[in-house]
Design an enzyme around this catalytic site. Structure first.
Site, PDB file in Angstrom:
ATOM      1  N   CYS A  35     -95.352   9.533  20.048  1.00 60.90           N
ATOM      2  CA  CYS A  35     -94.908  10.284  21.233  1.00 60.90           C
ATOM      3  C   CYS A  35     -95.855   9.998  22.385  1.00 60.90           C
ATOM      4  O   CYS A  35     -95.505  10.213  23.536  1.00 60.90           O
ATOM      5  CB  CYS A  35     -94.749  11.759  20.944  1.00 60.90           C
ATOM      6  SG  CYS A  35     -96.188  12.468  20.221  1.00 60.90           S
ATOM      7  N   GLU A  47     -93.686  20.304  20.734  1.00 64.89           N
ATOM      8  CA  GLU A  47     -94.346  19.052  21.102  1.00 64.89           C
ATOM      9  C   GLU A  47     -93.267  17.981  21.048  1.00 64.89           C
ATOM     10  O   GLU A  47     -92.938  17.478  19.982  1.00 64.89           O
ATOM     11  CB  GLU A  47     -95.493  18.800  20.117  1.00 64.89           C
ATOM     12  CG  GLU A  47     -96.581  17.968  20.695  1.00 64.89           C
ATOM     13  CD  GLU A  47     -96.426  16.543  20.307  1.00 64.89           C
ATOM     14  OE1 GLU A  47     -95.861  15.789  21.136  1.00 64.89           O
ATOM     15  OE2 GLU A  47     -96.836  16.188  19.200  1.00 64.89           O
TER      16      GLU A  47
END
Ligand code: UN1
Length: 513
Positions: A301, A267
């Protein structure tokens, strides 16, 4: 160690002599370098301890491997019961843990509490899941045969996390791993070791009181440099490495794990865009854009980094954003009313200023982005989040800078907007603000956004745990958290059962002996 931090960590089950390694609730000394932990709020030291070294990893891996042998045969719902108890402990200690998050990584109190809530939510999700680790039953082509799948525990899981979600991302992984029958070895960011100790303290104390859980179910190893992470990644006993962080980190992890044919769940970076169509509800758009772009000081993110605005509403959106950005309350994240806390450190500040300088060179018009020194604690790196008007072709726009910079780009027709949107190497999260159902559906369609998360009339950040979280392209392709992400933490067996006294072969093959 600062007095506040010491008291809180103790209340969460962490011994006062800080140690970098924990096998369950047994804390061990490390043989690595000294690690100084400072608060981004004021740059003051929070704690200091000796970190682990790469050769400390083996003992932790061995302990986790042993614990796997017992835990994998404990029934799923019973494993869920352990996670239910961890969730309850988190409910009790929500404020204390959130305070550590604020002190160590500078999140505003609301967001720190939200992060702990995200841990509680994944616990609840995992408890339900512990009774739903379903496999399929498949129609067999052979008479009196049954074809079925089972999902079995995979093994000890290596979890590598970043500073920006220092507790929730561990919980996404660990709670699913625990119900799936897997122990965890956690290598947290060296920028957030106290958060990791606090989580380990909470989990290990619940595990210690739980009859059929092996102590080494939850393990922690804190390094001060790359070598500890590399040793975790290279350990052949860990069938899955789940890593969250930068693209270069993920590329290195992916290659090392691939070399030993292990599994990865990556990720990585996002460069998340939001298309603002002429029909959009402008008030909603501006509010969601500010939360997504300036919230968490641009260090998620999922942070909104590119606003792709139709030329008809461009001036109005820009005007409203500049007015709101000019008034954003910036300062001590633990103070009520503050919405933007500090950047994590000097490197983050430097890379933000560097990106703004490059944007100017590439023809961008920069609003704000300067360091704020008034009304904020001394010693922290506070900035006013930046808005940059720029051409969509400018190279800087394709780059993720982990700081609050919002590029604002102009478009004329919707197809062009989608093309601009997808023209970046990253593919995590995305949004369209529109009241036109065709545009909304088009954005969600196979020819629309190429990201893993695709939203309509809500910004790209702040996902719920129930959905699968992750993205495509340089984001790494992994999915964590909700939906069927649990399958990453298990191995599937396909079983063929013959309940006849004949031996018909598949594909009708005849083999008469
Ligand atoms: C991250 O920034 O690594 O969707 C995770 C969100 C949060 C998780 C972010 N629920 O913004």
């Amino acid at each position: 160690m600062s007095r506040d931090v010491r008291t809180i960590l103790e209340s969460l089950g962490v011994p006062t002599d800080l140690e970098p390694i924990a096998v369950g609730n047994e804390w061990r000394t490390g043989s690595g370098p000294e690690l100084q932990v400072t608060s981004p709020i004021d740059g003051k030291p929070l704690a200091q301890f000796t970190a682990a070294a790469a050769n400390d990893v083996t003992e932790v891996v061995t302990a986790a491997e042993e614990s796997f042998r017992g835990w994998r045969t404990v029934p799923g719902p019973r494993r869920g019961e352990l996670v239910r108890q961890i969730g309850n402990r988190l409910r009790e200690q929500k404020e204390a843990l959130a305070t550590i998050v604020s002190l160590e990584v500078g999140k505003i109190t609301q967001e720190a509490l939200g992060e702990v809530q995200e841990m509680i939510d994944i616990c609840d999700f995992a408890v339900g899941l512990s009774r739903q680790l379903y496999g399929l039953t498949i129609a067999s082509e052979r008479p009196s045969h049954r074809l079925m799948e089972q999902w079995h525990p995979l093994g000890p899981i290596g979890v590598i996390t970043a500073f920006n979600f220092p507790v929730a991302v561990w919980a996404w992984n660990a709670m699913l791993a625990f119900v799936c029958g897997d122990p965890v070895i956690w290598k947290p960011s060296e920028k957030a070791p106290l958060c990791a100790m606090a989580c380990q303290g909470i989990a290990a104390s619940v595990i210690a009181d739980f009859d059929d859980a092996p102590p080494a179910l939850s393990n922690l190893i804190i390094g001060a440099d790359r070598s500890v992470g590399e040793a975790v990644v290279d350990a052949p006993q860990l069938p899955l490495i789940s890593a969250t962080g930068s693209v270069p980190m993920g590329r290195a992890v992916g290659q090392r794990v691939a070399a030993r044919l292990g599994r990865c769940l990556l990720e990585l970076g996002g460069n998340n865009g939001m298309i603002v169509a002429p029909s959009a509800d402008l008030e909603l758009t501006v509010r969601s854009a500010v939360f997504a772009a300036a919230g968490t000081c641009g260090q998620r993110c999922t942070t909104l980094r590119r606003l792709i605005v139709h030329e008809k509403v461009y001036d109005e959106i820009l005007k409203q954003l500049i007015s709101l950005y000019g008034r954003l309350p910036i300062g001590d994240p633990t103070e009520q009313g503050v919405l933007v806390g500090p950047l994590i450190d000097g490197d983050a500040f430097e890379s933000m200023q560097q990106a703004l300088a490059e944007a100017k060179q590439q023809g961008g018009m920069v609003h704000f982005g300067e360091r704020v020194t008034e009304g904020v604690p001394e010693g922290g790196l506070y900035v006013r989040p930046a808005i940059v008007e720029i051409q969509s072709e400018a190279p800087i726009v394709r780059q993720e800078t982990f700081a609050p910079i919002l590029y604002i780009l102009r478009y004329r027709d919707f197809e062009e907007a989608i093309a601009i949107h997808n023209d970046v190497p990253q593919g995590l999260s995305s949004a369209v603000m529109t009241n036109d159902v065709r545009e909304a559906e088009r954005f969600c369609s196979p020819a629309g956004s190429d990201c893993g998360i695709v939203n309509v009339n809500v910004g790209p950040s702040g996902a719920e745990i129930g959905g699968a979280f992750g993205g495509e392209k340089e984001t790494g392709g992994g999915r964590e958290s909700g939906s069927d992400a649990w399958k990453n933490y298990m191995r599937r067996t396909t079983n063929t059962i013959n309940y006849s006294s004949d031996l018909p072969l598949a594909q009708g093959i005849r083999f008469d002996v």
